[in-house]
Design an enzyme around this catalytic site. Structure first.
Site, mmCIF file in Angstrom:
data_model
loop_
_atom_site.group_PDB
_atom_site.id
_atom_site.type_symbol
_atom_site.label_atom_id
_atom_site.label_comp_id
_atom_site.label_asym_id
_atom_site.label_seq_id
_atom_site.Cartn_x
_atom_site.Cartn_y
_atom_site.Cartn_z
ATOM 1 N N PRO A 103 -7.931 1.884 3.479
ATOM 2 C CA PRO A 103 -6.729 2.733 3.491
ATOM 3 C C PRO A 103 -5.451 2.078 4.014
ATOM 4 O O PRO A 103 -4.903 2.464 5.056
ATOM 5 C CB PRO A 103 -7.154 3.908 4.362
ATOM 6 C CG PRO A 103 -8.157 3.318 5.300
ATOM 7 C CD PRO A 103 -8.888 2.273 4.505
ATOM 8 N N CYS A 104 -4.946 1.130 3.258
ATOM 9 C CA CYS A 104 -3.698 0.465 3.649
ATOM 10 C C CYS A 104 -2.514 1.431 3.634
ATOM 11 O O CYS A 104 -1.512 1.188 4.313
ATOM 12 C CB CYS A 104 -3.430 -0.736 2.750
ATOM 13 S SG CYS A 104 -3.396 -0.370 0.993
#
Length: 160
Positions: free
Chosen positions: A120-121
């Site tokens: 989850p950048c």
């Protein structure tokens, strides 16, 4: 390399498999024909992404891995620890690494992430709370963060 596509609320998602493992997930700006070989792992990834967008999944358990340096792998592991519905700044990540000056290196590793949503950048923001660069476009980053906040029960009329 089998490639499959999934239509999401924010664009067509491209799912790539390498030797039985999901190796890349990205979002396309253009429409594409939703064709491609469906394997068990691409079907599973597509199903779990569907559940994510439906607000029924916050973590993924299909097999995935992306190539990267040891430092990049370490950054991506830390990204996976950022809780669903929450954000963390690049500075906070750098401090976790014990080096507040590593912000640029962390941002670079974050930008090389090929497993969109799964790693989850999008949960990483600027230290002032503002949205910063996102390969899928800032409007998608905002959408993802708002979606997660709503699903996590932290609905706000406007997060950013």
């Amino acid at each position: 390399m089998p490639i499959a596509h999934y239509r999401s609320p924010i664009g067509v998602v491209r799912i790539e498999e390498t030797e039985g493992i999901i190796s890349a997930i990205s979002v396309l700006d253009e429409e594409t024909e939703l064709v491609g070989p469906q394997t068990e792992v691409t079907k599973l990834a597509g199903q779990q992404l569907h559940e994510y967008f439906a607000g029924k999944r916050s973590m993924f358990d299909f097999p995935y891995q992306q190539p990267g340096t040891p430092f990049q792998q370490q950054v991506w592991q830390e990204l996976c620890k950022v809780e669903f519905g929450k954000t963390k700044s690049y500075l906070q990540l750098a401090e976790q690494f014990g080096n507040p000056l590593a912000i640029r290196a962390i941002a670079s590793a974050n930008g090389k992430n090929k497993l969109w949503i799964v790693v989850p950048c999008h949960r990483i923001i600027g230290k002032n709370g503002e949205l910063t660069g996102y390969a899928g476009g800032l409007w998608r980053k905002k959408w993802l963060l708002q979606h997660e906040a709503i699903v996590a029960g932290k609905a706000q009329t406007e997060l950013f």
